[in-house]
Design a protein around this motif. Structure first.
Motif, PDB file in Angstrom:
ATOM      1  N   LEU A  61     -27.569  -0.887 -36.391  1.00  0.00           N
ATOM      2  CA  LEU A  61     -28.235  -2.160 -36.670  1.00  0.00           C
ATOM      3  C   LEU A  61     -27.492  -3.350 -36.069  1.00  0.00           C
ATOM      4  O   LEU A  61     -28.109  -4.342 -35.669  1.00  0.00           O
ATOM      5  N   HIS A  62     -26.172  -3.275 -35.962  1.00  0.00           N
ATOM      6  CA  HIS A  62     -25.385  -4.394 -35.447  1.00  0.00           C
ATOM      7  C   HIS A  62     -25.775  -4.788 -34.025  1.00  0.00           C
ATOM      8  O   HIS A  62     -25.558  -5.929 -33.607  1.00  0.00           O
ATOM      9  N   ARG A  63     -26.366  -3.873 -33.279  1.00  0.00           N
ATOM     10  CA  ARG A  63     -26.712  -4.156 -31.887  1.00  0.00           C
ATOM     11  C   ARG A  63     -27.761  -5.251 -31.767  1.00  0.00           C
ATOM     12  O   ARG A  63     -27.843  -5.935 -30.733  1.00  0.00           O
ATOM     13  N   LEU A  64     -28.557  -5.437 -32.794  1.00  0.00           N
ATOM     14  CA  LEU A  64     -29.583  -6.485 -32.752  1.00  0.00           C
ATOM     15  C   LEU A  64     -28.986  -7.885 -32.780  1.00  0.00           C
ATOM     16  O   LEU A  64     -29.662  -8.854 -32.427  1.00  0.00           O
ATOM     17  N   LEU A  65     -27.744  -8.023 -33.204  1.00  0.00           N
ATOM     18  CA  LEU A  65     -27.119  -9.341 -33.244  1.00  0.00           C
ATOM     19  C   LEU A  65     -26.966  -9.938 -31.849  1.00  0.00           C
ATOM     20  O   LEU A  65     -26.842 -11.158 -31.700  1.00  0.00           O
ATOM     21  N   ALA A  66     -26.985  -9.092 -30.822  1.00  0.00           N
ATOM     22  CA  ALA A  66     -26.828  -9.581 -29.450  1.00  0.00           C
ATOM     23  C   ALA A  66     -28.012 -10.412 -28.987  1.00  0.00           C
ATOM     24  O   ALA A  66     -27.905 -11.177 -28.028  1.00  0.00           O
ATOM     25  N   THR A  67     -29.139 -10.296 -29.661  1.00  0.00           N
ATOM     26  CA  THR A  67     -30.341 -11.000 -29.219  1.00  0.00           C
ATOM     27  C   THR A  67     -30.396 -12.443 -29.695  1.00  0.00           C
ATOM     28  O   THR A  67     -31.289 -13.187 -29.299  1.00  0.00           O
ATOM     29  N   SER A 111     -36.397 -24.031 -35.483  1.00  0.00           N
ATOM     30  CA  SER A 111     -36.181 -23.290 -34.244  1.00  0.00           C
ATOM     31  C   SER A 111     -36.727 -21.876 -34.412  1.00  0.00           C
ATOM     32  O   SER A 111     -37.035 -21.447 -35.523  1.00  0.00           O
ATOM     33  N   PRO A 112     -36.863 -21.124 -33.315  1.00  0.00           N
ATOM     34  CA  PRO A 112     -37.363 -19.743 -33.424  1.00  0.00           C
ATOM     35  C   PRO A 112     -36.507 -18.918 -34.384  1.00  0.00           C
ATOM     36  O   PRO A 112     -35.293 -19.050 -34.421  1.00  0.00           O
ATOM     37  N   ILE A 113     -37.151 -18.075 -35.161  1.00  0.00           N
ATOM     38  CA  ILE A 113     -36.434 -17.243 -36.132  1.00  0.00           C
ATOM     39  C   ILE A 113     -35.651 -16.172 -35.387  1.00  0.00           C
ATOM     40  O   ILE A 113     -36.163 -15.534 -34.479  1.00  0.00           O
ATOM     41  N   PRO A 114     -34.390 -15.970 -35.746  1.00  0.00           N
ATOM     42  CA  PRO A 114     -33.571 -14.964 -35.051  1.00  0.00           C
ATOM     43  C   PRO A 114     -34.186 -13.573 -35.120  1.00  0.00           C
ATOM     44  O   PRO A 114     -34.866 -13.214 -36.072  1.00  0.00           O
ATOM     45  N   LYS A 115     -33.892 -12.784 -34.087  1.00  0.00           N
ATOM     46  CA  LYS A 115     -34.418 -11.428 -33.997  1.00  0.00           C
ATOM     47  C   LYS A 115     -33.985 -10.581 -35.192  1.00  0.00           C
ATOM     48  O   LYS A 115     -34.786  -9.819 -35.749  1.00  0.00           O
ATOM     49  N   MET A 116     -32.726 -10.688 -35.585  1.00  0.00           N
ATOM     50  CA  MET A 116     -32.245  -9.890 -36.704  1.00  0.00           C
ATOM     51  C   MET A 116     -33.021 -10.197 -37.972  1.00  0.00           C
ATOM     52  O   MET A 116     -33.414  -9.286 -38.723  1.00  0.00           O
ATOM     53  N   GLU A 117     -33.241 -11.470 -38.256  1.00  0.00           N
ATOM     54  CA  GLU A 117     -33.967 -11.852 -39.463  1.00  0.00           C
ATOM     55  C   GLU A 117     -35.397 -11.310 -39.423  1.00  0.00           C
ATOM     56  O   GLU A 117     -35.910 -10.805 -40.432  1.00  0.00           O
TER      57      GLU A 117
END
Length: 411
Positions: free
Chosen positions: A216-222, A258-264
């Motif tokens: 799951l941590h990999r999504l933080l890169a977006t 602003s746009p909602i983060p991918k992780m959220e």
């Protein structure tokens, strides 16, 4: 301590643009580090190479991806993953705990749908799950006057490799036939970053469980915002670097429109699936900071323990895992920035508010799940131990937490 201090000093020199001092420090490290020495000597070879790549990327204004050494081959990486599974207990521990938590959450139900987001190496986890489920159903039916119904199991697996999915389908279908299960396997070829949760083959009211192991941590890169970095000759370039926690970024977006983060978005999408249980396993480290020096310092602490774990392993296996997997992770953490930096571990303390913000409620991992996990540790050295804290489990090397396993529910 000398190697550790030199590596941290080099990181500071690189951050402040002192290329000469950083280069001298790396030269000293090269005389002390060794890929065949003790744990810290071996570890330093990968950190020094990663710092050299970071240094070059800043001094020549290129992205780190342009100057990294040739990556390991797909075959070598695949072999390293299988050896990682063999030499470390993290996957086996996670599988045992996750499987038991899913069984406990599905008591009394004949149909189960599991969403596997772990990009698994093979079908091991779900073969073990089928066998455990069969044993549980058999023991339950022995005390009942009604004839047992055939259990229905559906697994949807998300993976970037079609070949792995094909092999999983074959092995799981054969195992389901042996155990007399009704079974369906859905395969989705995709990365987590590109996965559309709305297109999953989920039926309304279907009992759902989710498993995510070390992914799951990999999504933080977006969700990286661009920041300026000082490089030689007082030039400033823009490099994407992570905030200390994506949670603060998520909160910021809520108030700034602003746009909602991918992780959220992703976690909220998982919550909308209404899982009876979601079990998440993540590295218990914090190498996702904005500062290069901070990443080096915390990365050294985390990976020193992992390299120490391998000290008594067969040298050839140890080298393959360190070069083909751990070394590549270190290079990604230290040398890469922006979306190219995928290995962004954060502690469970940071994940809890992020998951709660998406709507999940933390659940306590049961004693049976913990017991199953502990049984898996019996084949490994006594230096491994498990700590139970805040309803979750932590696999530790001596006193250093390395992996956390936590359970979450829709309601």
């Amino acid at each position: 301590m000398l190697l550790k201090n030199l590596l941290e000093s080099c990181a500071k020199y690189i951050e402040c643009g002192n290329i000469s001092a950083a280069d001298s420090g790396l030269a000293r490290i090269s005389h002390l580090a060794s890929s065949e020495g003790g744990p810290i000597e071996r570890l330093s070879t990968y950190f020094s190479e990663a710092l050299a790549s970071q240094l070059l990327s800043r001094s020549y204004h290129h992205g780190a991806r342009d100057v990294l050494s040739k990556p390991v081959s797909a075959l070598e990486h695949s072999l390293a993953k299988s050896l990682f599974f063999e030499l470390f207990p993290f996957h086996r521990f996670s599988y045992a705990v996750t499987n038991q938590e899913i069984i406990d959450a599905m008591i009394g139900l004949q149909g189960i749908h599991i969403l596997d987001l772990s990009e698994p190496y093979d079908a091991t986890q779900w073969i073990l799950f089928m066998q455990s489920l069969k044993d549980h159903r058999s023991s339950s039916s022995s005390s009942s006057t009604r004839p047992p119904q055939l259990p229905y199991l559906k697994i949807t697996c998300v993976h970037t490799n079609q070949d792995v999915l094909d092999q999983m389908r074959l092995r799981l279908t054969l195992e389901a036939g042996k155990l007399n299960f009704q079974f369906k396997f859905h395969e989705i070829v995709s990365s987590l970053e590109n996965l559309n949760l709305d297109n999953l083959p989920i039926c309304n009211g279907e009992p759902m469980a989710i498993s995510i192991v070390l992914q799951l941590h990999r999504l933080l890169a977006t969700d990286d915002p661009p920041v300026s970095v000082l490089v030689p000759n007082n030039h400033v370039i823009i490099m994407n670097q992570s905030p200390d926690s994506a949670l603060s970024l998520a909160t910021h977006h809520r108030f700034t429109q602003s746009p909602i983060p991918k992780m959220e978005c992703f976690l909220y999408g998982l919550w909308k699936l209404q899982p009876r249980v979601m079990v998440m396993t993540e590295q218990e480290s914090n190498v996702n900071g904005r500062s290069l020096t901070d990443r080096v310092e915390k990365g050294l602490h985390f990976y020193a323990a992992l390299f120490d774990c391998l000290q008594d392993s067969a040298p050839i296996k140890r080298i393959l895992v360190e070069r083909g997997m751990l070394g590549e992770q270190i290079k990604n953490i230290i040398a890469c920035e922006g979306g190219h930096r995928k290995e962004r571990y954060e502690t469970l303390k940071a994940w809890i508010p992020r998951l709660e913000l998406a709507g999940f409620r933390g659940a306590e991992i049961g004693l049976e799940g913990m017991s199953r996990g502990l049984m898996e540790l019996q084949d490994y050295t006594r230096n491994y131990r498990v700590i139970r804290h805040d309803r979750s489990l932590f696999v530790c090397w001596n006193d250093i937490p390395l992996v956390s396993v936590s359970a979450w529910k829709y309601l």
